[in-house]
Design a protein around this motif. Sequence first.
Motif, short mmCIF file in Angstrom:
data_model
loop_
_atom_site.label_atom_id
_atom_site.label_comp_id
_atom_site.label_asym_id
_atom_site.label_seq_id
_atom_site.Cartn_x
_atom_site.Cartn_y
_atom_site.Cartn_z
N ARG A 27 0.85 -1.18 0.00
CA ARG A 27 0.00 0.00 0.00
C ARG A 27 0.89 1.23 0.00
NH1 ARG A 27 -3.90 -0.12 4.99
NH2 ARG A 27 -4.61 1.80 3.97
N ALA A 28 0.64 2.13 -0.93
CA ALA A 28 1.45 3.35 -1.02
C ALA A 28 0.56 4.58 -1.02
CB ALA A 28 2.31 3.33 -2.28
N VAL A 29 0.92 5.56 -0.19
CA VAL A 29 0.30 6.88 -0.23
C VAL A 29 1.38 7.84 -0.70
CG1 VAL A 29 -0.79 8.72 1.08
CG2 VAL A 29 -1.35 6.34 1.61
N ILE A 30 1.16 8.45 -1.86
CA ILE A 30 2.16 9.29 -2.50
C ILE A 30 1.62 10.71 -2.62
CG2 ILE A 30 3.61 9.57 -4.56
CD1 ILE A 30 2.89 6.60 -5.22
N HIS A 31 2.41 11.68 -2.21
CA HIS A 31 1.93 13.06 -2.30
C HIS A 31 1.89 13.49 -3.76
CE1 HIS A 31 1.59 17.39 -1.67
NE2 HIS A 31 1.15 17.09 -0.46
N GLU A 32 0.91 14.31 -4.08
CA GLU A 32 0.73 14.77 -5.46
C GLU A 32 1.98 15.47 -6.00
OE1 GLU A 32 -2.38 17.49 -8.13
OE2 GLU A 32 -2.74 17.19 -5.98
N SER A 33 2.76 16.10 -5.13
CA SER A 33 3.96 16.80 -5.57
C SER A 33 4.95 15.85 -6.25
CB SER A 33 4.64 17.50 -4.39
OG SER A 33 4.99 16.57 -3.38
N ALA A 34 4.95 14.56 -5.85
CA ALA A 34 5.86 13.60 -6.48
C ALA A 34 5.51 13.39 -7.94
CB ALA A 34 5.81 12.27 -5.73
N LEU A 35 4.25 13.60 -8.31
CA LEU A 35 3.82 13.42 -9.69
C LEU A 35 4.20 14.62 -10.55
CD1 LEU A 35 0.17 12.12 -9.08
CD2 LEU A 35 2.32 10.83 -9.02
N ARG A 36 4.43 15.75 -9.91
CA ARG A 36 4.70 16.99 -10.63
C ARG A 36 6.19 17.29 -10.74
NH1 ARG A 36 -0.13 17.87 -13.07
NH2 ARG A 36 -1.84 17.54 -11.59
N ALA A 37 7.03 16.53 -10.06
CA ALA A 37 8.48 16.77 -10.10
C ALA A 37 9.02 16.45 -11.49
CB ALA A 37 9.17 15.91 -9.05
N HIS A 38 9.99 17.23 -11.93
CA HIS A 38 10.61 17.01 -13.24
C HIS A 38 11.89 16.21 -13.04
CE1 HIS A 38 7.84 19.67 -15.40
NE2 HIS A 38 7.89 20.45 -14.34
N ILE A 39 11.74 14.91 -12.93
CA ILE A 39 12.88 14.02 -12.69
C ILE A 39 13.19 13.25 -13.96
CG2 ILE A 39 13.65 11.98 -11.40
CD1 ILE A 39 12.02 13.01 -9.04
N GLY A 40 14.39 13.48 -14.51
CA GLY A 40 14.81 12.76 -15.70
C GLY A 40 14.22 13.27 -17.00
N GLY A 41 13.42 14.30 -16.95
CA GLY A 41 12.83 14.84 -18.16
C GLY A 41 11.43 14.32 -18.41
N PRO A 42 10.70 14.95 -19.33
CA PRO A 42 9.29 14.58 -19.59
C PRO A 42 9.10 13.12 -19.98
CG PRO A 42 9.81 16.69 -20.61
CD PRO A 42 11.11 16.13 -20.12
N GLY A 43 10.00 12.58 -20.83
CA GLY A 43 9.85 11.19 -21.27
C GLY A 43 9.94 10.22 -20.11
N VAL A 44 10.90 10.46 -19.23
CA VAL A 44 11.08 9.59 -18.05
C VAL A 44 9.86 9.68 -17.15
CG1 VAL A 44 12.40 9.27 -15.92
CG2 VAL A 44 13.59 9.62 -18.09
N MET A 45 9.35 10.90 -16.94
CA MET A 45 8.20 11.08 -16.06
C MET A 45 6.95 10.45 -16.64
SD MET A 45 8.90 12.32 -13.14
CE MET A 45 7.19 12.46 -12.65
N ARG A 46 6.76 10.55 -17.95
CA ARG A 46 5.57 9.94 -18.55
C ARG A 46 5.59 8.41 -18.38
NH1 ARG A 46 5.94 14.27 -22.41
NH2 ARG A 46 7.37 13.07 -23.72
N LYS A 47 6.75 7.82 -18.61
CA LYS A 47 6.86 6.37 -18.42
C LYS A 47 6.64 6.00 -16.95
CE LYS A 47 9.94 5.37 -22.30
NZ LYS A 47 11.28 4.88 -22.71
#
Length: 293
Positions: free
Chosen positions: A167-187
């Motif tokens: 079970r994971a509770v993830i803050h929305e900010s983790a989804l908005r971080a730009h880590i590795g670039g857009p392609g990495v984040m989309r995957k």
Amino acid sequence: MAPRKQPSERQRRLGVELRKLRTSAGISGDQAAALLDADRARISNIEAGRIDVTRNRLYMLLREYGCPPGALFDGLMAMAQESGKGWWDGFRDVVAPVASDLAELESRSTLVRMHEPLFVPGMLQTEGYARAVIAETESDPQRVERFVAFRVARQRVLTRDKPVAYRAVIHESALRAHIGGPGVMRKQLSRLIEAARLPNVTVQIFPYEAGAYSAYSRSFVILGGATPELDTVYLEHPHNSAFLRDGGHVDEYAKMFERLSQLALAPVDPDAAPESHEARDSLSVIQHALYTT
């Protein structure tokens, strides 16, 4: 055999539980040593996790300490029987002992509960995302790849026979971080949705609008043992990661996780029909982040 200098978390935990049972039973170290026909130093080393105790001797101690038959008794017996050897031994050249201990605990956990306010949890990371995160603190490309391989190997507990419930509770900010670039984040965002399709995985997003809560900045993992008495909390820190074994501390984090879960959006349900997403839920937040990255 000489006492080991660096006991594993499993070995330390077994010793801690034996000490708790012994003191609760009002048995002194000398009395316990007499039960094993050993000296006091041996009991001290067993309780510190520095030396092992055989199953026969452990059975004798548990009976004398008044530990009743049941999940705790069986869990402690199993801990003594385990060798501690596993796939993680192949990574001891790069990962710290605490990381190996975490991997071992994950491998025998019944339930893992994770709260992550800044990143996608390691158990759900893609290789590209993990590589981008690790490269921020590790400059050697070969070591980066070894760390990535270790992180990916940890994820096998989610898809093995008798997989771990996660079970994971993830803050929305983790989804908005730009880590590795857009392609990495989309995957990575797609991977979150794919992982949530596993019947043993629950993913919830803690939204910005939920308001302030003290656990926002705390990343923690609760690793479920054979019985709640053997649950462990893992707190990760770049320089001083720690395992919490005290029942009071574990209960505190368990309550914190349940509160986070209550405040978070409804879990990702990829099988739900589109028209069922009238209210904002975890899946809609991940999809919005995916489409706007």
